[in-house]
Design a protein around this motif. Sequence first.
Motif, PDB file in Angstrom:
ATOM      1  N   ALA A   1       0.808  -1.275  -0.049  1.00 32.29           N
ATOM      2  CA  ALA A   1       0.069   0.078   0.010  1.00 32.29           C
ATOM      3  C   ALA A   1       0.927   1.216   0.042  1.00 32.29           C
ATOM      4  N   GLU A   2       1.857   1.179   0.767  1.00 34.18           N
ATOM      5  CA  GLU A   2       2.817   2.569   0.945  1.00 34.18           C
ATOM      6  C   GLU A   2       3.642   2.662  -0.585  1.00 34.18           C
ATOM      7  N   ASN A   3       3.852   1.640  -1.061  1.00 33.18           N
ATOM      8  CA  ASN A   3       4.400   1.855  -2.311  1.00 33.18           C
ATOM      9  C   ASN A   3       3.716   2.286  -3.422  1.00 33.18           C
ATOM     10  N   ARG A   4       2.386   1.771  -3.646  1.00 28.87           N
ATOM     11  CA  ARG A   4       1.233   2.253  -4.452  1.00 28.87           C
ATOM     12  C   ARG A   4       1.120   3.705  -4.198  1.00 28.87           C
ATOM     13  N   ILE A   5       1.018   4.119  -2.994  1.00 29.44           N
ATOM     14  CA  ILE A   5       0.927   5.579  -2.505  1.00 29.44           C
ATOM     15  C   ILE A   5       2.201   6.263  -3.229  1.00 29.44           C
ATOM     16  N   ASP A   6       3.233   6.015  -2.992  1.00 29.82           N
ATOM     17  CA  ASP A   6       4.553   6.783  -3.522  1.00 29.82           C
ATOM     18  C   ASP A   6       4.453   6.656  -4.861  1.00 29.82           C
TER      19      ASP A   6
ATOM     20  N   LEU B   1       1.853   6.888  -6.822  1.00 31.62           N
ATOM     21  CA  LEU B   1       0.900   7.681  -7.272  1.00 31.62           C
ATOM     22  C   LEU B   1       1.173   9.081  -7.143  1.00 31.62           C
ATOM     23  N   TYR B   2       1.903   9.439  -6.263  1.00 35.97           N
ATOM     24  CA  TYR B   2       2.697  10.658  -5.993  1.00 35.97           C
ATOM     25  C   TYR B   2       3.849  11.039  -7.079  1.00 35.97           C
TER      26      TYR B   2
ATOM     27  N   THR C   1       1.983  11.513 -10.342  1.00 33.51           N
ATOM     28  CA  THR C   1       1.420  12.791 -10.369  1.00 33.51           C
ATOM     29  C   THR C   1       2.368  13.814 -10.614  1.00 33.51           C
TER      30      THR C   1
ATOM     31  N   GLU D   1      -6.374  13.925  -2.807  1.00 30.62           N
ATOM     32  CA  GLU D   1      -5.895  13.394  -1.641  1.00 30.62           C
ATOM     33  C   GLU D   1      -7.550  13.513  -0.342  1.00 30.62           C
TER      34      GLU D   1
ATOM     35  N   ALA E   1      -9.880  10.931  -1.380  1.00 32.57           N
ATOM     36  CA  ALA E   1      -9.665   9.668  -0.815  1.00 32.57           C
ATOM     37  C   ALA E   1      -9.709   9.383   0.612  1.00 32.57           C
TER      38      ALA E   1
ATOM     39  N   THR F   1     -12.019   7.186   3.108  1.00 32.71           N
ATOM     40  CA  THR F   1     -11.322   6.166   4.055  1.00 32.71           C
ATOM     41  C   THR F   1     -11.724   6.311   5.522  1.00 32.71           C
TER      42      THR F   1
END
Length: 148
Positions: free
Chosen positions: A14-19, A21-22, A25, A111, A114, A118
């Motif tokens: 999940a952290e890697n997916r967030i990174d 996405l940034y 972006t 953000e 999301a 959440t």
Amino acid sequence: MEDYQELIRKLTLAENRIDGLYYQTARMLGIKDNTLAILYALDDGQPHSQKQLCEEWLIPKTTINTIVKELSAGGYLTLHIEAHTREKKISLTAKGRKYAAAKLEKLYRMEQEAMQETLAEHGPAFIQAFADFAENLKKSFEKYFSSI
């Protein structure tokens, strides 16, 4: 000790997916991912030192220095000399605030959408739990890698 590895793997994914996405972006916005991070950090309206940005955002000092030079040359940043220290505080100029707002507008909306979804599902304890995990991971990192 319980085997937490599968939970950690899920969280790390999940952290890697967030990174990622940034990172995506930043690319869509036509800037480097670390430039996005610096703009994000400085968009709080407070002056920050390069050391502070380095420690809080875990961006290498040389990278921060390069980005600060680039953004300063573009007229987006101003450096404030602090009394009794060699450290300079960095803040956005009026031009920089407009630039950051333009770059960050869609990101902030993304953000917030999301986060709203959440929190509706998991409640605000989700945020504190994630922050606690990050702090505990930092402590463990320092314990296991302090001698390297």
